[in-house]
Design a protein around this motif. Structure first.
Motif: not given
Length: 345
Positions: A178-193, A203-205, A236-243
């Motif tokens: 969903v979002f290819g391999w990259h590093t972020d523009s800010q130091p730390y991120v918290c990602i919540v589903m 998928g969705g990992e 890191h990269a965001a993988m698609p949810a398939r279902n």
């Protein structure tokens, strides 16, 4: 009901007032729409909305093959997913996103999923959630260093919405992120589903990569689960949810102690955010950060000895690097101006 409505209106006015304090380099009317108050909004209750247990497992930079001392960063890479938000909090977040989506920045850039940005400017609940003391404590404890929500409000409550069509029959290795391999523009991120994966979710990992190239898969068990990542270091990269439809909320954090690097840039942000507001917030943040680092020059005494000279020289080198990093983002702004990007107010 009337009391709650007046309370929400007062909270929004306070949020808008604080937002104007941040954007002091030039006047802006981005935060003035009083009609945007969500009639179904609730007030943040840290006990009711935030789970403070924290992660059961964390990975260090050493685990991932990096040197914390060389990076001038805490020895932290990522957490395993853990329950952070309660079901009632997820319900409140979805209500806020639905209400403010049309008046926030919504776009579908070719390099990323569809994104909703600017929600922390619009929603008192979202801004209160990510700036709450309980949230700061959970994230800081996970990292092992005191963190605070990013001073740039556009970096709080960013939402990614999956918009591509995954290959349902393909193996994981054949899926396009969903979002290819990259590093972020800010130091730390918290990602919540925000989505509730079905029992047989595919998928969705989030994939995170060690220095060796080995990939670690972080899987969200359900809505309200999150992970913390030193995303400026760990690819890191965001993988698609398939279902099911993958929807996540991302908030950036910075170290409270300016002895640690904060290489925030807006190279990506200017591609899908109102340019004027993003530019102002970035300059104010960099001005304050570099100013605090300058103040450190005299924080430990100024006796004229070789140790002091070496410390001052190292600090000056760091500040010069900070200024160079800030200047590099001006090229991204220049490109956005020439390309007719979204200017905002």
């Amino acid at each position: 009901m009337l009391y709650n409505a007046l309370r929400r209106r007062a909270n929004l006015k306070l949020l808008q007032k604080n937002a104007r304090k941040v954007s002091i380099l030039a006047p802006t009317s981005y935060h003035d729409a009083e009609s945007e108050i969500n009639p179904n909004a609730v007030q943040l209750d840290e006990v009711q909305h935030i789970v403070t247990d924290g992660p059961s497992k964390t990975f260090t930079l050493s685990d991932f093959g990096y040197s914390a001392s060389a990076l001038n960063a805490p020895d932290f890479a990522a957490t395993e997913p853990f329950r952070l938000l309660t079901p009632s909090c997820i319900t409140a977040l979805k209500s806020e996103i639905a209400h403010h989506r049309d008046t926030s920045t919504y776009s579908c850039p070719p390099f990323a999923p569809c994104v909703v940005r600017g929600l922390a400017h619009k929603s008192a609940f979202i801004n209160d959630l990510w700036s709450s003391s309980a949230m700061r404590e959970v994230v800081s404890k996970a990292v092992g260093a005191e963190l605070e929500p990013h001073p740039m409000l556009f970096e709080r409550g960013h939402v990614n919405v999956q918009n591509n069509q995954p290959k349902l029959e393909a193996d994981d290795e054949d899926q396009e992120p969903v979002f290819g391999w990259h590093t972020d523009s800010q130091p730390y991120v918290c990602i919540v589903m925000l989505s509730d994966p079905p029992p047989s979710a595919l998928g969705g990992e989030t994939y995170v990569k060690k220095a060796s190239g080995e990939v670690v898969k972080l899987t969200f068990p359900g809505a309200g689960y999150a992970y913390v990542l030193q995303g400026s270091v760990i690819e890191h990269a965001a993988m698609p949810a398939r279902n099911y439809k993958r929807e996540t909320m991302i908030t950036s954090f910075v170290p409270s102690d300016v002895k640690y690097k904060d290489n925030t840039n807006i190279d990506l942000s200017v591609k899908y955010s109102p340019l004027n507001e993003t530019f102002r917030e970035f300059l104010v943040h960099r001005r304050d950060y570099v100013g605090r680092r300058l103040n450190m020059l005299s924080s430990e005494g100024l006796d004229a000895n070789l140790e002091t000279v070496e410390r001052i020289e190292k600090a000056i080198d760091d500040i010069v690097e900070d200024l160079a990093n800030t200047k590099r983002s001006m090229e991204a702004v220049r490109t956005a101006i020439n390309g007719g990007g979204e200017r905002g107010e």
